[in-house]
Design a protein around this motif. Structure first.
Motif, mmCIF file in Angstrom:
data_model
loop_
_atom_site.group_PDB
_atom_site.id
_atom_site.type_symbol
_atom_site.label_atom_id
_atom_site.label_comp_id
_atom_site.label_asym_id
_atom_site.label_seq_id
_atom_site.Cartn_x
_atom_site.Cartn_y
_atom_site.Cartn_z
ATOM 1 N N ARG A 291 -10.584 -0.553 -4.000
ATOM 2 C CA ARG A 291 -9.685 -1.621 -3.551
ATOM 3 C C ARG A 291 -9.424 -2.652 -4.641
ATOM 4 N NH1 ARG A 291 -7.269 1.006 0.114
ATOM 5 N NH2 ARG A 291 -8.756 2.078 1.448
ATOM 6 N N ASN B 136 0.823 -1.212 0.000
ATOM 7 C CA ASN B 136 0.000 0.000 0.000
ATOM 8 C C ASN B 136 0.854 1.257 0.000
ATOM 9 O OD1 ASN B 136 -3.197 -0.315 0.646
ATOM 10 N ND2 ASN B 136 -2.072 -2.105 1.347
ATOM 11 N N SER C 120 -3.756 -5.402 4.250
ATOM 12 C CA SER C 120 -4.385 -4.378 3.409
ATOM 13 C C SER C 120 -4.981 -3.266 4.266
ATOM 14 C CB SER C 120 -5.488 -5.002 2.544
ATOM 15 O OG SER C 120 -4.962 -5.961 1.655
ATOM 16 N N SER D 201 -10.924 -5.292 0.092
ATOM 17 C CA SER D 201 -9.621 -5.965 0.070
ATOM 18 C C SER D 201 -9.778 -7.474 0.133
ATOM 19 C CB SER D 201 -8.765 -5.482 1.246
ATOM 20 O OG SER D 201 -8.514 -4.098 1.155
ATOM 21 N N THR E 62 -12.925 -1.020 3.519
ATOM 22 C CA THR E 62 -11.589 -1.459 3.119
ATOM 23 C C THR E 62 -11.432 -2.962 3.312
ATOM 24 O OG1 THR E 62 -10.611 0.692 3.668
ATOM 25 C CG2 THR E 62 -9.120 -1.191 3.584
ATOM 26 N N ARG F 171 -6.025 1.621 -5.518
ATOM 27 C CA ARG F 171 -6.132 0.801 -4.312
ATOM 28 C C ARG F 171 -5.500 1.496 -3.107
ATOM 29 N NH1 ARG F 171 -3.583 -3.455 -3.700
ATOM 30 N NH2 ARG F 171 -5.147 -4.486 -2.439
#
Length: 213
Positions: free
Chosen positions: A119, A30, A66, A150, A146, A125
């Protein structure tokens, strides 16, 4: 041995830590896009197929990774806040305060969908977490969206890697095409914005000179 250095690093991390290693790699992905999830996740799926890590553990740890990575970027957006963001954007050529206001209005209307579906879109993302922080989207809502988005993305890629086994690299090649398409669309939108803004600026300049004449 896996060829490129990012893949070697991820492979070593999973060999050492197992499923938590995959989660750490996804959290870092990320923050550092050169570590693409379309490499990490199918590789984790391959590790599941060989029995090196457990499927459920891989899904849970990568989804947790994530969320942690997204929260870091959410925190960055919250720290920047609206005033700092507007101040930074105002220094970008061709960007006006009205552009920021329109973007803010759009996010207020569609932010929940943007966070969830974002995502599953390369490039967005990670980036979508920043405006969510700037706009101070309620944290429980952000975490829930999220997690769900994810989980879908991670499950699809891990299961693809699991199904393909030693051919897990095929997943990366397919997604690479998808990523290039997304990047191409983004560049086209930016180019259109720049051209329209330059043309508009020149027209306004000509009108201003006519008035002065």
């Amino acid at each position: 041995m896996i060829g490129s250095s990012p893949q070697q690093w991820v492979n070593t991390l999973m060999d050492t830590l197992g499923a938590p290693g995959a989660g750490i790699a996804i959290a870092l992905e990320n923050l550092f896009p050169p570590l693409p999830s379309e490499v990490i996740l199918p590789l984790a799926g391959f590790a599941v197929s060989t029995g090196e890590i457990n499927l459920i553990a891989a899904l849970l740890w990568t989804t947790a990774g994530s969320v942690v990575g997204a929260l870091a970027l959410y925190g960055l957006g919250a720290w920047l806040g609206r005033e700092r963001t507007v101040a930074l954007a105002s220094k970008v050529p061709l960007v006006k305060a009205s552009d920021m206001e329109r973007t803010e209005d759009w996010f207020n209307r569609h932010g929940m969908k943007a966070v969830f579906f974002g995502r599953m879109i390369p490039l967005f993302r990670s980036l979508i977490s920043v405006p969510a922080g700037v706009e101070r989207m309620p944290l429980p809502v952000f975490i829930c969206l999220t997690t769900l988005g994810s989980a879908i993305w991670n499950t699809a890629f891990i299961m693809a890697g699991y199904a393909l086994g030693e051919n897990w690299r095929k997943v990366s090649s397919y997604v690479s095409t998808y990523s290039k398409l997304v990047l191409g669309i983004v560049l086209l939108v930016l180019l259109t914005f720049v051209v329209r803004r330059v043309v508009k600026s020149r027209k306004q300049g000509r009108r201003h000179r006519r008035r002065q004449d």
